[in-house]
Design a protein around this motif. Structure first.
Motif, PDB file in Angstrom:
ATOM      1  N   SER A 281      36.524 -26.539 -26.772  1.00 40.22           N
ATOM      2  CA  SER A 281      35.125 -26.289 -26.445  1.00 40.22           C
ATOM      3  C   SER A 281      34.992 -25.246 -25.341  1.00 40.22           C
ATOM      4  O   SER A 281      35.665 -25.312 -24.308  1.00 40.22           O
ATOM      5  CB  SER A 281      34.464 -27.595 -25.998  1.00 40.22           C
ATOM      6  OG  SER A 281      33.218 -27.343 -25.395  1.00 40.22           O
ATOM      7  N   ALA A 282      34.107 -24.275 -25.576  1.00 41.22           N
ATOM      8  CA  ALA A 282      33.860 -23.255 -24.559  1.00 41.22           C
ATOM      9  C   ALA A 282      33.246 -23.870 -23.312  1.00 41.22           C
ATOM     10  O   ALA A 282      33.400 -23.344 -22.204  1.00 41.22           O
ATOM     11  CB  ALA A 282      32.935 -22.178 -25.121  1.00 41.22           C
ATOM     12  N   VAL A 283      32.567 -25.001 -23.469  1.00 45.20           N
ATOM     13  CA  VAL A 283      31.953 -25.673 -22.322  1.00 45.20           C
ATOM     14  C   VAL A 283      33.020 -26.089 -21.324  1.00 45.20           C
ATOM     15  O   VAL A 283      32.853 -25.928 -20.111  1.00 45.20           O
ATOM     16  CB  VAL A 283      31.136 -26.898 -22.792  1.00 45.20           C
ATOM     17  CG1 VAL A 283      30.633 -27.699 -21.589  1.00 45.20           C
ATOM     18  CG2 VAL A 283      29.974 -26.456 -23.665  1.00 45.20           C
ATOM     19  N   LYS A 284      34.147 -26.641 -21.806  1.00 48.63           N
ATOM     20  CA  LYS A 284      35.221 -27.076 -20.909  1.00 48.63           C
ATOM     21  C   LYS A 284      35.851 -25.884 -20.200  1.00 48.63           C
ATOM     22  O   LYS A 284      36.142 -25.937 -19.005  1.00 48.63           O
ATOM     23  CB  LYS A 284      36.281 -27.845 -21.694  1.00 48.63           C
ATOM     24  CG  LYS A 284      35.833 -29.216 -22.169  1.00 48.63           C
ATOM     25  CD  LYS A 284      36.976 -29.965 -22.820  1.00 48.63           C
ATOM     26  CE  LYS A 284      36.549 -31.373 -23.228  1.00 48.63           C
ATOM     27  NZ  LYS A 284      37.675 -32.120 -23.853  1.00 48.63           N
ATOM     28  N   SER A 285      36.068 -24.804 -20.935  1.00 49.02           N
ATOM     29  CA  SER A 285      36.643 -23.603 -20.333  1.00 49.02           C
ATOM     30  C   SER A 285      35.709 -23.036 -19.272  1.00 49.02           C
ATOM     31  O   SER A 285      36.147 -22.631 -18.186  1.00 49.02           O
ATOM     32  CB  SER A 285      36.923 -22.560 -21.413  1.00 49.02           C
ATOM     33  OG  SER A 285      37.491 -21.393 -20.862  1.00 49.02           O
ATOM     34  N   ASP A 286      34.413 -23.002 -19.581  1.00 51.49           N
ATOM     35  CA  ASP A 286      33.434 -22.502 -18.609  1.00 51.49           C
ATOM     36  C   ASP A 286      33.424 -23.369 -17.359  1.00 51.49           C
ATOM     37  O   ASP A 286      33.308 -22.858 -16.234  1.00 51.49           O
ATOM     38  CB  ASP A 286      32.029 -22.478 -19.225  1.00 51.49           C
ATOM     39  CG  ASP A 286      31.885 -21.415 -20.316  1.00 51.49           C
ATOM     40  OD1 ASP A 286      32.762 -20.524 -20.391  1.00 51.49           O
ATOM     41  OD2 ASP A 286      30.912 -21.491 -21.082  1.00 51.49           O
ATOM     42  N   LYS A 287      33.538 -24.687 -17.541  1.00 54.98           N
ATOM     43  CA  LYS A 287      33.541 -25.604 -16.400  1.00 54.98           C
ATOM     44  C   LYS A 287      34.772 -25.366 -15.525  1.00 54.98           C
ATOM     45  O   LYS A 287      34.700 -25.409 -14.295  1.00 54.98           O
ATOM     46  CB  LYS A 287      33.496 -27.047 -16.885  1.00 54.98           C
ATOM     47  CG  LYS A 287      33.292 -28.078 -15.775  1.00 54.98           C
ATOM     48  CD  LYS A 287      33.132 -29.467 -16.368  1.00 54.98           C
ATOM     49  CE  LYS A 287      32.873 -30.499 -15.294  1.00 54.98           C
ATOM     50  NZ  LYS A 287      32.707 -31.863 -15.846  1.00 54.98           N
ATOM     51  N   ASP A 288      35.915 -25.101 -16.158  1.00 54.62           N
ATOM     52  CA  ASP A 288      37.133 -24.783 -15.398  1.00 54.62           C
ATOM     53  C   ASP A 288      36.903 -23.573 -14.501  1.00 54.62           C
ATOM     54  O   ASP A 288      37.267 -23.580 -13.317  1.00 54.62           O
ATOM     55  CB  ASP A 288      38.294 -24.477 -16.354  1.00 54.62           C
ATOM     56  CG  ASP A 288      38.778 -25.690 -17.116  1.00 54.62           C
ATOM     57  OD1 ASP A 288      38.592 -26.816 -16.625  1.00 54.62           O
ATOM     58  OD2 ASP A 288      39.344 -25.504 -18.209  1.00 54.62           O
ATOM     59  N   VAL A 289      36.301 -22.535 -15.070  1.00 53.34           N
ATOM     60  CA  VAL A 289      36.073 -21.296 -14.319  1.00 53.34           C
ATOM     61  C   VAL A 289      35.075 -21.533 -13.185  1.00 53.34           C
ATOM     62  O   VAL A 289      35.276 -21.049 -12.057  1.00 53.34           O
ATOM     63  CB  VAL A 289      35.571 -20.184 -15.268  1.00 53.34           C
ATOM     64  CG1 VAL A 289      35.166 -18.947 -14.476  1.00 53.34           C
ATOM     65  CG2 VAL A 289      36.650 -19.830 -16.288  1.00 53.34           C
ATOM     66  N   VAL A 290      34.026 -22.281 -13.457  1.00 47.48           N
ATOM     67  CA  VAL A 290      33.031 -22.571 -12.415  1.00 47.48           C
ATOM     68  C   VAL A 290      33.663 -23.329 -11.257  1.00 47.48           C
ATOM     69  O   VAL A 290      33.468 -22.992 -10.087  1.00 47.48           O
ATOM     70  CB  VAL A 290      31.850 -23.370 -13.011  1.00 47.48           C
ATOM     71  CG1 VAL A 290      30.963 -23.924 -11.890  1.00 47.48           C
ATOM     72  CG2 VAL A 290      31.027 -22.499 -13.936  1.00 47.48           C
ATOM     73  N   GLN A 291      34.451 -24.362 -11.578  1.00 49.06           N
ATOM     74  CA  GLN A 291      35.085 -25.146 -10.515  1.00 49.06           C
ATOM     75  C   GLN A 291      36.070 -24.299  -9.718  1.00 49.06           C
ATOM     76  O   GLN A 291      36.112 -24.379  -8.482  1.00 49.06           O
ATOM     77  CB  GLN A 291      35.787 -26.363 -11.114  1.00 49.06           C
ATOM     78  CG  GLN A 291      34.825 -27.423 -11.638  1.00 49.06           C
ATOM     79  CD  GLN A 291      35.540 -28.685 -12.104  1.00 49.06           C
ATOM     80  OE1 GLN A 291      36.765 -28.737 -12.181  1.00 49.06           O
ATOM     81  NE2 GLN A 291      34.763 -29.714 -12.433  1.00 49.06           N
ATOM     82  N   ALA A 292      36.845 -23.474 -10.408  1.00 46.41           N
ATOM     83  CA  ALA A 292      37.793 -22.596  -9.709  1.00 46.41           C
ATOM     84  C   ALA A 292      37.051 -21.652  -8.777  1.00 46.41           C
ATOM     85  O   ALA A 292      37.436 -21.469  -7.613  1.00 46.41           O
ATOM     86  CB  ALA A 292      38.628 -21.810 -10.721  1.00 46.41           C
ATOM     87  N   ALA A 334      32.781 -15.047 -10.838  1.00 47.77           N
ATOM     88  CA  ALA A 334      31.709 -14.241 -10.249  1.00 47.77           C
ATOM     89  C   ALA A 334      32.327 -13.199  -9.315  1.00 47.77           C
ATOM     90  O   ALA A 334      33.510 -13.277  -8.946  1.00 47.77           O
ATOM     91  CB  ALA A 334      30.743 -15.145  -9.487  1.00 47.77           C
ATOM     92  N   ASP A 335      31.537 -12.224  -8.901  1.00 49.47           N
ATOM     93  CA  ASP A 335      32.066 -11.068  -8.165  1.00 49.47           C
ATOM     94  C   ASP A 335      32.884 -11.452  -6.936  1.00 49.47           C
ATOM     95  O   ASP A 335      34.013 -10.977  -6.758  1.00 49.47           O
ATOM     96  CB  ASP A 335      30.913 -10.151  -7.745  1.00 49.47           C
ATOM     97  CG  ASP A 335      30.259  -9.456  -8.942  1.00 49.47           C
ATOM     98  OD1 ASP A 335      30.866  -9.483 -10.027  1.00 49.47           O
ATOM     99  OD2 ASP A 335      29.156  -8.914  -8.775  1.00 49.47           O
ATOM    100  N   GLY A 336      32.311 -12.308  -6.072  1.00 48.09           N
ATOM    101  CA  GLY A 336      32.998 -12.651  -4.828  1.00 48.09           C
ATOM    102  C   GLY A 336      34.346 -13.315  -5.040  1.00 48.09           C
ATOM    103  O   GLY A 336      35.376 -12.830  -4.560  1.00 48.09           O
TER     104      GLY A 336
END
Length: 346
Positions: A281-292, A334-336
C-alpha cells in the motif's frame, strides 16, 4: 511543518515519569498490592493481596514470618503504590499537554508485556507505537495523522533471544489472552502451529518480528525467550542495534524499549523504498516517509543533527544498496529534511 518544542515543564515531567518507572521496576510485588500482618501463636506473619487481573481476584498469598528484610521489601512495595498514584497524575498532565497515548487495548497489551517481563528480556516496541514515544523523548509535538495505528509491533534480536538464559513464564499468546481471550494466533503458511501474528476480531494485530542477517527467508523462526515465533526481516538488525527506554502513557505509565530516534528515522527511509518495490500500500510507504521526515526535523531542532548524520553514514557504509535506498527515500522528503539527509550522505 515546523517542529514545535514542548514547554520545559512538560519535558521535565516526562523525565520524572521515566525516573519513577525505573524505580517501580525494582518492586517485587505488582502495583496495587495490599499487605496484612497477622499474629498467630505470638508470632507475626505477612500476607499479600495482589490486585485483580483479567482472570479475577487472586487469593491472598502467604509471604512468611515478620523479619527486618521482609519489612523492607513490603515498605518498598507500599512506597511504589504511592509512586503509582504520582505517575498517574504525571501521565494525565502529559496527556493533557498533547503527548500521544495509546488506545485502551494497546495500553493493556503493553502493560501485560511489561508485567510478563517482555522488556526485561530485551523485547523492543517498534512501528508507530514507538514513534508516538519520541514526542516525549525528544520533547516535541507530533501531528496526530502520523501517530495513528491499530497494531502493536514487537521485535527482538534473534541472537539475543537464543543467547538469553531466561524466558517468559508463559507463551506470548497466553499473555495476550490474559488481556483479551479473543486473541488467537494467525497460522503461518509454514505450518498450522507456527504463528508470528496474533489477532482479535475487528482486525487488531500484534506482530512479532526478528532480525534476519543471512539469506532472505519468509518462514518464521522461533524466539525461545519470548516463547513465540517471529517474522525475520532484513535491515531490522540496524534498527535494534541501539535502543532506549521510553514511557508509554498507559494508566500509570509503562517503561518500554524503543529504537533510538535516529535509527528509526533512517530505517523508515529504507523501508519506504522496500514497500514500493513489493507493491504494498502506498499509504504505508507515505507514512514511513512522513515519520522519517518529522524525526529528522525534530532531531535537528534538538541539536542532534550530528547523531543523525553519524547514523546515516553508518547505514550508507553498509554497502551501495543501502546508500541507494537512502538516497531514493530522501527524494520523497520535504525540502528541509531532504537537505539535511542529502548533506549527511554527500
Amino acid at each position: 511543518m515546523a517542529i514545535q518544542e514542548l514547554p520545559l515543564v512538560i519535558q521535565t515531567s516526562y523525565a520524572e515519569l521515566i525516573d519513577q518507572l525505573r524505580l517501580a521496576t525494582a518492586s517485587d510485588f505488582p502495583e496495587g498490592s495490599t499487605f496484612r500482618k497477622r499474629s498467630i501463636s505470638g508470632k507475626d506473619y505477612w500476607y499479600v493481596q495482589e490486585p485483580t487481573t483479567p482472570q479475577g481476584r487472586p487469593p491472598e498469598r502467604y509471604l512468611g514470618a515478620d523479619t527486618p528484610e521482609r519489612q523492607t521489601a513490603i515498605e518498598s512495595a507500599m512506597n511504589a503504590k504511592a509512586h503509582a498514584d504520582t505517575r498517574k497524575a504525571i501521565r494525565r498532565s502529559l496527556s493533557g499537554a498533547g503527548l500521544p497515548e495509546p488506545d485502551s487495548l494497546t495500553g493493556a497489551v503493553i502493560e501485560a508485556f511489561a508485567e510478563a517481563g517482555v522488556f526485561c528480556l530485551r523485547g523492543v516496541i517498534v512501528g508507530t507505537i514507538a514513534f508516538q514515544a519520541y514526542a516525549g523523548l525528544l520533547g516535541v509535538r507530533l501531528p496526530s495523522a502520523a501517530i495513528r495505528t491499530g497494531d502493536v509491533d514487537l521485535a527482538q534480536d534473534y541472537g539475543v533471544s537464543v543467547a538469553l538464559n531466561d524466558s517468559l513464564d508463559v507463551s506470548l499468546i497466553d499473555v495476550l489472552k490474559a488481556v483479551d481471550k479473543e486473541f488467537a494466533p494467525v497460522p503461518s503458511l509454514a505450518g498450522p502451529n507456527i504463528a508470528a501474528t496474533y489477532s482479535r476480531p475487528g482486525g487488531y494485530r500484534v506482530d512479532v518480528l526478528t532480525t534476519n542477517r543471512g539469506a532472505d527467508r519468509d518462514a518464521p523462526v522461533n524466539l525461545p525467550s519470548l516463547r513465540s515465533d517471529a517474522v525475520p526481516l532484513r535491515f531490522l538488525d540496524f534498527l535494534l542495534r541501539d535502543t532506549t527506554e521510553a514511557a508509554i502513557l498507559t494508566r500509570f505509565g509503562t517503561l518500554v524499549n524503543v529504537p533510538s530516534p535516529e535509527r528509526y528515522a533512517v530505517h523508515k527511509l529504507i523501508v519506504s523504498t522496500m514497500r514500493h518495490e513489493a507493491g504494498e500500500s502506498a499509504v504505508k510507504s507515505d507514512k514511513d516517509v512522513v515519520q522519517a521526515g518529522l524525526l529528522v526535523e525534530a532531531l535537528a531542532a534538538k541539536r542532534r543533527q550530528d547523531d543523525l548524520a553519524d547514523t546515516l553514514q553508518e547505514a550508507a557504509g553498509r554497502g551501495p544498496a543501502w546508500r541507494d535506498r537512502l538516497k531514493q527515500g530522501a527524494t520523497r522528503l520535504a525540502d528541509g529534511p531532504r537537505e539535511i539527509v542529502q548533506a549527511a550522505l554527500a
